[in-house]
Design a protein around this motif. Sequence first.
Motif, PDB file in Angstrom:
ATOM      1  N   GLY A 157       0.816  -1.210   0.000  1.00 35.81           N
ATOM      2  CA  GLY A 157       0.000   0.000   0.000  1.00 35.81           C
ATOM      3  C   GLY A 157       0.851   1.262   0.000  1.00 35.81           C
ATOM      4  N   ASP A 158       1.935   1.248   0.785  1.00 32.60           N
ATOM      5  CA  ASP A 158       2.830   2.412   0.818  1.00 32.60           C
ATOM      6  C   ASP A 158       3.493   2.630  -0.549  1.00 32.60           C
ATOM      7  OD1 ASP A 158       2.218   2.867   3.452  1.00 32.60           O
ATOM      8  OD2 ASP A 158       4.044   1.921   4.245  1.00 32.60           O
ATOM      9  N   LEU A 159       3.977   1.550  -1.161  1.00 32.22           N
ATOM     10  CA  LEU A 159       4.590   1.689  -2.480  1.00 32.22           C
ATOM     11  C   LEU A 159       3.552   2.131  -3.512  1.00 32.22           C
ATOM     12  CD1 LEU A 159       7.039  -1.356  -2.790  1.00 32.22           C
ATOM     13  CD2 LEU A 159       7.530   0.986  -2.062  1.00 32.22           C
ATOM     14  N   GLY A 160       2.338   1.614  -3.398  1.00 29.03           N
ATOM     15  CA  GLY A 160       1.277   2.036  -4.314  1.00 29.03           C
ATOM     16  C   GLY A 160       0.975   3.520  -4.172  1.00 29.03           C
ATOM     17  N   ASP A 161       0.923   4.013  -2.951  1.00 23.77           N
ATOM     18  CA  ASP A 161       0.690   5.441  -2.733  1.00 23.77           C
ATOM     19  C   ASP A 161       1.809   6.278  -3.343  1.00 23.77           C
ATOM     20  OD1 ASP A 161      -1.681   5.030  -1.366  1.00 23.77           O
ATOM     21  OD2 ASP A 161      -0.754   5.106   0.621  1.00 23.77           O
ATOM     22  N   ARG A 162       3.046   5.838  -3.160  1.00 25.76           N
ATOM     23  CA  ARG A 162       4.184   6.581  -3.712  1.00 25.76           C
ATOM     24  C   ARG A 162       4.142   6.609  -5.229  1.00 25.76           C
ATOM     25  NH1 ARG A 162       9.794   4.772  -1.760  1.00 25.76           N
ATOM     26  NH2 ARG A 162      10.289   6.443  -3.217  1.00 25.76           N
ATOM     27  N   LEU A 163       3.791   5.463  -5.820  1.00 24.51           N
ATOM     28  CA  LEU A 163       3.678   5.413  -7.277  1.00 24.51           C
ATOM     29  C   LEU A 163       2.594   6.356  -7.777  1.00 24.51           C
ATOM     30  CD1 LEU A 163       4.062   1.623  -8.109  1.00 24.51           C
ATOM     31  CD2 LEU A 163       5.278   3.480  -9.277  1.00 24.51           C
TER      32      LEU A 163
ATOM     33  N   THR B  35      10.938   3.473 -11.819  1.00 27.09           N
ATOM     34  CA  THR B  35       9.735   3.492 -12.647  1.00 27.09           C
ATOM     35  C   THR B  35       9.250   4.910 -12.886  1.00 27.09           C
ATOM     36  OG1 THR B  35       9.100   1.295 -11.873  1.00 27.09           O
ATOM     37  CG2 THR B  35       7.350   2.684 -12.797  1.00 27.09           C
ATOM     38  N   LEU B  36       9.270   5.730 -11.861  1.00 31.21           N
ATOM     39  CA  LEU B  36       8.832   7.122 -12.022  1.00 31.21           C
ATOM     40  C   LEU B  36       9.741   7.868 -12.997  1.00 31.21           C
ATOM     41  CD1 LEU B  36       7.879   8.037  -8.330  1.00 31.21           C
ATOM     42  CD2 LEU B  36       6.329   7.541 -10.233  1.00 31.21           C
ATOM     43  N   GLU B  37      11.026   7.602 -12.934  1.00 28.49           N
ATOM     44  CA  GLU B  37      11.943   8.237 -13.886  1.00 28.49           C
ATOM     45  C   GLU B  37      11.645   7.783 -15.308  1.00 28.49           C
ATOM     46  OE1 GLU B  37      14.208  10.647 -13.472  1.00 28.49           O
ATOM     47  OE2 GLU B  37      13.377  10.788 -11.440  1.00 28.49           O
ATOM     48  N   ALA B  38      11.288   6.517 -15.468  1.00 22.83           N
ATOM     49  CA  ALA B  38      10.960   6.008 -16.802  1.00 22.83           C
ATOM     50  C   ALA B  38       9.684   6.655 -17.333  1.00 22.83           C
ATOM     51  CB  ALA B  38      10.807   4.490 -16.752  1.00 22.83           C
ATOM     52  N   TYR B  39       8.680   6.832 -16.475  1.00 24.75           N
ATOM     53  CA  TYR B  39       7.472   7.526 -16.892  1.00 24.75           C
ATOM     54  C   TYR B  39       7.784   8.957 -17.354  1.00 24.75           C
ATOM     55  CZ  TYR B  39       3.708   4.263 -15.624  1.00 24.75           C
ATOM     56  OH  TYR B  39       2.821   3.189 -15.578  1.00 24.75           O
ATOM     57  N   LYS B  40       8.671   9.630 -16.639  1.00 24.86           N
ATOM     58  CA  LYS B  40       9.046  10.987 -17.054  1.00 24.86           C
ATOM     59  C   LYS B  40       9.604  10.988 -18.461  1.00 24.86           C
ATOM     60  CE  LYS B  40      10.202  12.826 -12.448  1.00 24.86           C
ATOM     61  NZ  LYS B  40      11.312  13.331 -11.586  1.00 24.86           N
ATOM     62  N   GLU B  41      10.454  10.002 -18.762  1.00 22.51           N
ATOM     63  CA  GLU B  41      11.051   9.937 -20.087  1.00 22.51           C
ATOM     64  C   GLU B  41      10.021   9.580 -21.152  1.00 22.51           C
ATOM     65  OE1 GLU B  41      14.175  10.641 -21.089  1.00 22.51           O
ATOM     66  OE2 GLU B  41      14.574  11.369 -19.054  1.00 22.51           O
ATOM     67  N   ALA B  42       9.189   8.594 -20.850  1.00 24.70           N
ATOM     68  CA  ALA B  42       8.250   8.083 -21.869  1.00 24.70           C
ATOM     69  C   ALA B  42       7.096   9.035 -22.144  1.00 24.70           C
ATOM     70  CB  ALA B  42       7.730   6.724 -21.435  1.00 24.70           C
TER      71      ALA B  42
END
Length: 424
Positions: free
Chosen positions: A324-330, A416-423
């Motif tokens: 849940g914590d990782l999901g919130d961060r994502l 993953t967040l960095e990859a979303y920024k790029e994509a």
Amino acid sequence: MNHENSRELYDRALSVLPGGVNSAVRAAIEPYPFFVQKGDGGHVVDADGNRYVDWVMGLGPLLLGHDLPQPVQSSIQQKASEGPMYGMPTEVEVDLAEFVVRHVPSVEKIRFVNSGTEATTSAVRLARGYTGRNKIVINQGGYHGAQESTLVEGDADNPAPSSAGVPQAFAEHTLPVPFNDQEAVTEVFEEHGDDIAAVLTEPILGNYGIVHPEDGYHDFLREITEEHGSLLIFDEVITGFRVGGLGCAQSEVGVTPDLTTFGKIVGGGFPVGAIGGRAELVEQFAPSGPVFQAGTFSGHPVTMAAGLETLQFAAENDVYGHVGDLGDRLRDGLADIVADQAPEYTVAGTDSMFKVIFTRDGEAPTNGADVKNAETDRWRRVFWGQMKDEGILLSQNQFECQFVSYGHTDEDVERTLEAYKEAL
């Protein structure tokens, strides 16, 4: 990335498997899917040795990730070493049944089967057998497996098969309505109420980009089904033991259905399905009742052990807090990225489910049509490949959900967040 081995494997597969796959969604990736060699924590490694952060998690069953904790793995290995299966009852299926009954509000008795599709098929048959009625109300954009009663499109006035091989006569007993549309549900009950056996719905649409219920929607379904003597069936194949913890999504939305279907996590990553609910309903299954249901592999001891140990481990090790914590961060991180780079898109999900939906107006979808009208081709043909090149494995199309597991880490989230920024 090199994908030579995957290309060769797919070439071989095309000669012996329809479309080169054993489930249609796996072929959504173009020009061909990569083949997985093994899993490792929150990652998978493909046939060419490429490593990815895996947010597919087997399309939902892998709550603990690819590396099973020692007690889970030991129990699975012990049951497998004792014999493949018996066609007879075993103690572990009783243990798992008792665990589910103890934790899920609506479940007094349960019948284990072998897939989510088998579970929903059996639940529909049970509802029809118990009520003596024929019609089933479903939500447009909801998914209840590859079964004739729900492979139906259109609306309540003009239902039609959504797959070849489903007779029109079957489809006429299914009434599709938009998710979150109380008025549409009211209209079908006004016209067909005396012949509606059940409303079959997901608490959250999980195979259509993640669509959340509006406040009061499920309460309304509970009230109108009780008023007309119909059953309310929650399909928790996706949300079961993922949303709302051990109480499942029904505990989070605060509505108690008559029947609940399960799959995925309740089998700990092995083939499974289940139908649970009020004792008087579930006892309508043979041999205690007139609704026939049976299966050679139902209650398979390895699956039962995997499911039981997975849920016990989750209960004892704060698995739901971690995911849940990782999901919130994502979701929080993705919301910031989308607001900055693609404000027309939306972020959806809860607990350990998440998805960026390529909407066109920045409005969160309220039904399946809203997701269908999103930029689904861009998601699959452009965005998915960009994320793969960044080493991030997402679900194969705009519609499938993505999942966080106990095997994922803070580092996986940041990467993953960095990859979303790029994509994006």
